[in-house]
Design an enzyme around this catalytic site. Sequence first.
Site, PDB file in Angstrom:
ATOM      1  N   ASP A   1      27.383 -10.963 -10.347  1.00  0.00           N
ATOM      2  CA  ASP A   1      26.021 -11.466 -10.210  1.00  0.00           C
ATOM      3  C   ASP A   1      25.976 -12.985 -10.264  1.00  0.00           C
ATOM      4  O   ASP A   1      26.961 -13.650 -10.565  1.00  0.00           O
ATOM      5  CB  ASP A   1      25.121 -10.875 -11.301  1.00  0.00           C
ATOM      6  CG  ASP A   1      25.821 -10.772 -12.654  1.00  0.00           C
ATOM      7  OD1 ASP A   1      26.616 -11.671 -12.993  1.00  0.00           O
ATOM      8  OD2 ASP A   1      25.576  -9.790 -13.374  1.00  0.00           O
TER       9      ASP A   1
ATOM     10  N   ASN B   1      20.678  -3.249 -23.625  1.00  0.00           N
ATOM     11  CA  ASN B   1      19.801  -2.214 -23.085  1.00  0.00           C
ATOM     12  C   ASN B   1      20.530  -1.290 -22.106  1.00  0.00           C
ATOM     13  O   ASN B   1      19.898  -0.509 -21.397  1.00  0.00           O
ATOM     14  CB  ASN B   1      18.570  -2.838 -22.414  1.00  0.00           C
ATOM     15  CG  ASN B   1      18.929  -3.720 -21.224  1.00  0.00           C
ATOM     16  OD1 ASN B   1      20.098  -3.839 -20.849  1.00  0.00           O
ATOM     17  ND2 ASN B   1      17.928  -4.345 -20.626  1.00  0.00           N
TER      18      ASN B   1
ATOM     19  N   HIS C   1      22.475  -2.234 -19.491  1.00  0.00           N
ATOM     20  CA  HIS C   1      22.673  -2.681 -18.112  1.00  0.00           C
ATOM     21  C   HIS C   1      24.130  -3.018 -17.841  1.00  0.00           C
ATOM     22  O   HIS C   1      24.881  -3.397 -18.739  1.00  0.00           O
ATOM     23  CB  HIS C   1      21.750  -3.848 -17.752  1.00  0.00           C
ATOM     24  CG  HIS C   1      22.105  -5.170 -18.356  1.00  0.00           C
ATOM     25  ND1 HIS C   1      21.196  -5.966 -19.013  1.00  0.00           N
ATOM     26  CD2 HIS C   1      23.265  -5.877 -18.388  1.00  0.00           C
ATOM     27  CE1 HIS C   1      21.771  -7.083 -19.412  1.00  0.00           C
ATOM     28  NE2 HIS C   1      23.041  -7.048 -19.041  1.00  0.00           N
TER      29      HIS C   1
ATOM     30  N   GLU D   1      19.175  -3.457 -14.484  1.00  0.00           N
ATOM     31  CA  GLU D   1      18.389  -3.170 -15.675  1.00  0.00           C
ATOM     32  C   GLU D   1      17.985  -1.693 -15.723  1.00  0.00           C
ATOM     33  O   GLU D   1      18.064  -0.986 -14.704  1.00  0.00           O
ATOM     34  CB  GLU D   1      17.139  -4.049 -15.682  1.00  0.00           C
ATOM     35  CG  GLU D   1      17.405  -5.547 -15.631  1.00  0.00           C
ATOM     36  CD  GLU D   1      17.852  -6.127 -16.979  1.00  0.00           C
ATOM     37  OE1 GLU D   1      18.423  -5.389 -17.805  1.00  0.00           O
ATOM     38  OE2 GLU D   1      17.627  -7.333 -17.202  1.00  0.00           O
TER      39      GLU D   1
END
Length: 272
Positions: free
Chosen positions: A67, A137, A139, A144
Amino acid sequence: MQIVLCDDADHAAREAAKWVQALLVQKKRPVLGLATGTTPICLYQQLIRLYQQKQISFASCTTFNLDEYFDIAPEHPQSYRSFMQHQLFNHVDIDRQNTHLPVCFDGQNPRRVGLEYEQRIAAAGGIDLQILGIGSNGHIGFNEPTSSLASRTRLKTLTAQTLSDNSRLFVPGEIQPTMAMTMGIATIMDARYVLLIATGKAKAEAVRQMVCGPVSAYCPASILQMHEHAIVVLDKDAASLIAEQQYLRVAEKENQRMIEMYGLQFIADREV
């Protein structure tokens, strides 16, 4: 999913480095997927050490990062290009022209940028080994919770949790990007092998859901349960909420015995 339980973060980095070393040594033209964030820094330090000891070379390696922040210049100190230069590229013999990130600026069509990134990965022969971290979380990359399990490289809006977790990396007054281009979950799953590293208690619940929970878009990393060759390297804290640790240690002992007997030849077997 192969679980490797380690004593601490340094031990995890050493174990992870073995897999990257095998790829670089055994493949003529290895394609390596890279990750940013604090977790892989120890791994990159191990790889730099191995390079300095002339045990590995990146000269024929092509890399693709997971990313990059949206609309950020490569030379910006908070860009992931800058991160990779500082943490790895500047210290090894890699050709900068063979290092790729999904860069997208305001005014560019992110769908086209994502498609072009996918095409570059395919043209390189696909990713042999994709390094991953995991967000608190769940990811992977910047996929996400609620991300499509069939997603490809695209622009994603970051959650409040991710922004909060990453805010420590920005100084007061510095603009923190709220969007990023990221490989999709399906893109990650296309890698021949995935190597996820997680350390620290802050990752324990996400790791538990990834390993023990249902496969769900609410924990994107859980899709790795469906990958044929997923290696998950954990320190004690990150693994603290996983049950059946005694069995996992026995299984890993047997895996290590097989590696000692036969080496990590499965990577070389895919050489074209």
